[in-house]
Design a protein around this motif. Structure first.
Motif, PDB file in Angstrom:
ATOM      1  N   ILE A   1     -49.856   7.281 -14.346  1.00  0.00           N
ATOM      2  CA  ILE A   1     -48.714   7.622 -13.494  1.00  0.00           C
ATOM      3  C   ILE A   1     -49.123   8.601 -12.400  1.00  0.00           C
ATOM      4  O   ILE A   1     -48.724   8.462 -11.251  1.00  0.00           O
ATOM      5  CB  ILE A   1     -47.578   8.227 -14.343  1.00  0.00           C
ATOM      6  N   VAL A   2     -49.928   9.586 -12.759  1.00  0.00           N
ATOM      7  CA  VAL A   2     -50.245  10.678 -11.841  1.00  0.00           C
ATOM      8  C   VAL A   2     -51.303  10.283 -10.802  1.00  0.00           C
ATOM      9  O   VAL A   2     -51.194  10.665  -9.632  1.00  0.00           O
ATOM     10  CB  VAL A   2     -50.691  11.916 -12.649  1.00  0.00           C
ATOM     11  N   LEU A   3     -52.307   9.526 -11.202  1.00  0.00           N
ATOM     12  CA  LEU A   3     -53.415   9.227 -10.295  1.00  0.00           C
ATOM     13  C   LEU A   3     -53.018   8.465  -9.026  1.00  0.00           C
ATOM     14  O   LEU A   3     -53.493   8.829  -7.946  1.00  0.00           O
ATOM     15  CB  LEU A   3     -54.522   8.490 -11.036  1.00  0.00           C
ATOM     16  N   PRO A   4     -52.176   7.434  -9.092  1.00  0.00           N
ATOM     17  CA  PRO A   4     -51.788   6.789  -7.823  1.00  0.00           C
ATOM     18  C   PRO A   4     -51.060   7.735  -6.868  1.00  0.00           C
ATOM     19  O   PRO A   4     -51.314   7.730  -5.662  1.00  0.00           O
ATOM     20  CB  PRO A   4     -50.867   5.649  -8.265  1.00  0.00           C
ATOM     21  N   GLY A   5     -50.179   8.565  -7.398  1.00  0.00           N
ATOM     22  CA  GLY A   5     -49.505   9.552  -6.548  1.00  0.00           C
ATOM     23  C   GLY A   5     -50.460  10.577  -5.984  1.00  0.00           C
ATOM     24  O   GLY A   5     -50.322  11.019  -4.843  1.00  0.00           O
ATOM     25  N   LEU A   6     -51.458  10.948  -6.770  1.00  0.00           N
ATOM     26  CA  LEU A   6     -52.468  11.892  -6.305  1.00  0.00           C
ATOM     27  C   LEU A   6     -53.290  11.306  -5.173  1.00  0.00           C
ATOM     28  O   LEU A   6     -53.569  11.979  -4.172  1.00  0.00           O
ATOM     29  CB  LEU A   6     -53.371  12.293  -7.472  1.00  0.00           C
ATOM     30  N   ILE A   7     -53.663  10.049  -5.302  1.00  0.00           N
ATOM     31  CA  ILE A   7     -54.451   9.393  -4.255  1.00  0.00           C
ATOM     32  C   ILE A   7     -53.653   9.276  -2.967  1.00  0.00           C
ATOM     33  O   ILE A   7     -54.153   9.566  -1.875  1.00  0.00           O
ATOM     34  CB  ILE A   7     -54.948   8.025  -4.752  1.00  0.00           C
ATOM     35  N   VAL A   8     -52.377   8.869  -3.084  1.00  0.00           N
ATOM     36  CA  VAL A   8     -51.529   8.760  -1.894  1.00  0.00           C
ATOM     37  C   VAL A   8     -51.319  10.135  -1.266  1.00  0.00           C
ATOM     38  O   VAL A   8     -51.359  10.283  -0.037  1.00  0.00           O
ATOM     39  CB  VAL A   8     -50.181   8.090  -2.246  1.00  0.00           C
ATOM     40  N   GLY A   9     -51.113  11.151  -2.094  1.00  0.00           N
ATOM     41  CA  GLY A   9     -50.959  12.512  -1.576  1.00  0.00           C
ATOM     42  C   GLY A   9     -52.197  12.999  -0.848  1.00  0.00           C
ATOM     43  O   GLY A   9     -52.095  13.674   0.181  1.00  0.00           O
ATOM     44  N   LEU A  10     -53.366  12.653  -1.364  1.00  0.00           N
ATOM     45  CA  LEU A  10     -54.613  13.042  -0.709  1.00  0.00           C
ATOM     46  C   LEU A  10     -54.774  12.343   0.634  1.00  0.00           C
ATOM     47  O   LEU A  10     -55.173  12.972   1.634  1.00  0.00           O
ATOM     48  CB  LEU A  10     -55.802  12.740  -1.618  1.00  0.00           C
TER      49      LEU A  10
ATOM     50  N   PHE B   1     -54.361  12.786   6.571  1.00  0.00           N
ATOM     51  CA  PHE B   1     -53.678  12.392   7.804  1.00  0.00           C
ATOM     52  C   PHE B   1     -52.987  13.584   8.454  1.00  0.00           C
ATOM     53  O   PHE B   1     -53.054  13.769   9.681  1.00  0.00           O
ATOM     54  CB  PHE B   1     -52.666  11.283   7.503  1.00  0.00           C
ATOM     55  N   GLN B   2     -52.331  14.401   7.648  1.00  0.00           N
ATOM     56  CA  GLN B   2     -51.656  15.583   8.199  1.00  0.00           C
ATOM     57  C   GLN B   2     -52.649  16.584   8.771  1.00  0.00           C
ATOM     58  O   GLN B   2     -52.376  17.215   9.798  1.00  0.00           O
ATOM     59  CB  GLN B   2     -50.812  16.258   7.118  1.00  0.00           C
ATOM     60  N   ALA B   3     -53.771  16.748   8.122  1.00  0.00           N
ATOM     61  CA  ALA B   3     -54.780  17.681   8.633  1.00  0.00           C
ATOM     62  C   ALA B   3     -55.383  17.171   9.932  1.00  0.00           C
ATOM     63  O   ALA B   3     -55.688  17.950  10.835  1.00  0.00           O
ATOM     64  CB  ALA B   3     -55.873  17.889   7.598  1.00  0.00           C
ATOM     65  N   ALA B   4     -55.534  15.850  10.034  1.00  0.00           N
ATOM     66  CA  ALA B   4     -56.129  15.284  11.239  1.00  0.00           C
ATOM     67  C   ALA B   4     -55.169  15.345  12.416  1.00  0.00           C
ATOM     68  O   ALA B   4     -55.600  15.485  13.567  1.00  0.00           O
ATOM     69  CB  ALA B   4     -56.558  13.843  10.992  1.00  0.00           C
TER      70      ALA B   4
ATOM     71  N   SER C   1     -52.440  17.501  12.606  1.00  0.00           N
ATOM     72  CA  SER C   1     -51.779  18.816  12.634  1.00  0.00           C
ATOM     73  C   SER C   1     -50.276  18.713  12.419  1.00  0.00           C
ATOM     74  O   SER C   1     -49.503  19.510  12.958  1.00  0.00           O
ATOM     75  CB  SER C   1     -52.066  19.554  13.946  1.00  0.00           C
ATOM     76  N   ILE C   2     -49.840  17.752  11.637  1.00  0.00           N
ATOM     77  CA  ILE C   2     -48.424  17.640  11.264  1.00  0.00           C
ATOM     78  C   ILE C   2     -48.266  18.350   9.926  1.00  0.00           C
ATOM     79  O   ILE C   2     -48.866  17.970   8.938  1.00  0.00           O
ATOM     80  CB  ILE C   2     -47.995  16.166  11.127  1.00  0.00           C
ATOM     81  N   ASN C   3     -47.441  19.386   9.900  1.00  0.00           N
ATOM     82  CA  ASN C   3     -47.227  20.144   8.664  1.00  0.00           C
ATOM     83  C   ASN C   3     -45.800  19.946   8.176  1.00  0.00           C
ATOM     84  O   ASN C   3     -45.014  20.875   8.094  1.00  0.00           O
ATOM     85  CB  ASN C   3     -47.515  21.624   8.889  1.00  0.00           C
ATOM     86  N   GLU C   4     -45.469  18.743   7.827  1.00  0.00           N
ATOM     87  CA  GLU C   4     -44.134  18.408   7.350  1.00  0.00           C
ATOM     88  C   GLU C   4     -44.197  18.167   5.848  1.00  0.00           C
ATOM     89  O   GLU C   4     -44.894  17.260   5.386  1.00  0.00           O
ATOM     90  CB  GLU C   4     -43.625  17.150   8.073  1.00  0.00           C
ATOM     91  N   GLN C   5     -43.480  18.968   5.071  1.00  0.00           N
ATOM     92  CA  GLN C   5     -43.519  18.852   3.621  1.00  0.00           C
ATOM     93  C   GLN C   5     -42.862  17.569   3.125  1.00  0.00           C
ATOM     94  O   GLN C   5     -43.273  17.011   2.119  1.00  0.00           O
ATOM     95  CB  GLN C   5     -42.841  20.053   2.984  1.00  0.00           C
ATOM     96  N   THR C   6     -41.820  17.121   3.813  1.00  0.00           N
ATOM     97  CA  THR C   6     -41.108  15.926   3.356  1.00  0.00           C
ATOM     98  C   THR C   6     -41.910  14.657   3.593  1.00  0.00           C
ATOM     99  O   THR C   6     -41.620  13.629   2.984  1.00  0.00           O
ATOM    100  CB  THR C   6     -39.751  15.800   4.061  1.00  0.00           C
ATOM    101  N   LEU C   7     -42.922  14.706   4.434  1.00  0.00           N
ATOM    102  CA  LEU C   7     -43.748  13.526   4.703  1.00  0.00           C
ATOM    103  C   LEU C   7     -44.554  13.120   3.472  1.00  0.00           C
ATOM    104  O   LEU C   7     -44.798  11.934   3.246  1.00  0.00           O
ATOM    105  CB  LEU C   7     -44.687  13.802   5.884  1.00  0.00           C
ATOM    106  N   THR C   8     -44.922  14.051   2.648  1.00  0.00           N
ATOM    107  CA  THR C   8     -45.707  13.724   1.461  1.00  0.00           C
ATOM    108  C   THR C   8     -44.842  13.326   0.277  1.00  0.00           C
ATOM    109  O   THR C   8     -45.309  12.646  -0.627  1.00  0.00           O
ATOM    110  CB  THR C   8     -46.574  14.915   1.035  1.00  0.00           C
ATOM    111  N   PHE C   9     -43.595  13.743   0.263  1.00  0.00           N
ATOM    112  CA  PHE C   9     -42.764  13.534  -0.921  1.00  0.00           C
ATOM    113  C   PHE C   9     -42.406  12.067  -1.149  1.00  0.00           C
ATOM    114  O   PHE C   9     -42.590  11.540  -2.247  1.00  0.00           O
ATOM    115  CB  PHE C   9     -41.484  14.378  -0.817  1.00  0.00           C
ATOM    116  N   LEU C  10     -41.893  11.403  -0.142  1.00  0.00           N
ATOM    117  CA  LEU C  10     -41.402  10.037  -0.322  1.00  0.00           C
ATOM    118  C   LEU C  10     -42.506   9.038  -0.684  1.00  0.00           C
ATOM    119  O   LEU C  10     -42.325   8.256  -1.628  1.00  0.00           O
ATOM    120  CB  LEU C  10     -40.637   9.582   0.925  1.00  0.00           C
ATOM    121  N   PRO C  11     -43.649   9.026  -0.006  1.00  0.00           N
ATOM    122  CA  PRO C  11     -44.696   8.079  -0.429  1.00  0.00           C
ATOM    123  C   PRO C  11     -45.211   8.330  -1.848  1.00  0.00           C
ATOM    124  O   PRO C  11     -45.471   7.388  -2.593  1.00  0.00           O
ATOM    125  CB  PRO C  11     -45.818   8.292   0.591  1.00  0.00           C
TER     126      PRO C  11
END
Length: 89
Positions: A24-33, A38-41, A43-53
């Motif tokens: 359960i955790v690993l697919p979400g971890l990979i998507v989060g990474l 993408f956010q680091a590249a 410079s988008i620092n939006e917290q909600t962008l990581t939550f939904l995917p």
């Protein structure tokens, strides 16, 4: 019941928990990474962008692997229940 049997049952249960939570955790971890890179590249620092995917990936993992997970849990519980006579005696 000897301590070795108790340790063996707990180690089997712990291995099952690790395996089921990892699926359960690993697919979400990979998507989060990927999203964090993408956010680091960009410079988008939006917290909600990581939550939904991550939420969608976790739900997809549960929907696709749920039958397998429940089967493993039932198999472990059945083997534990059937081994009660040899655990006690």
């Amino acid at each position: 019941m000897t301590p070795e049997i108790v340790v063996d049952v707990f180690s089997q249960a712990f291995a099952l928990v690790i395996m089921l939570t990892g699926t359960i955790v690993l697919p979400g971890l990979i998507v989060g990474l990927i999203i964090a890179i993408f956010q680091a590249a960009t410079s988008i620092n939006e917290q909600t962008l990581t939550f939904l995917p991550r939420l969608l990936m976790t739900l997809l993992a549960l929907s696709f692997l749920g039958h397998w997970m429940v089967g493993n849990l039932v198999e472990f519980a059945t083997s534990l229940y059937l081994s009660i006579p040899e655990l006690i005696g």
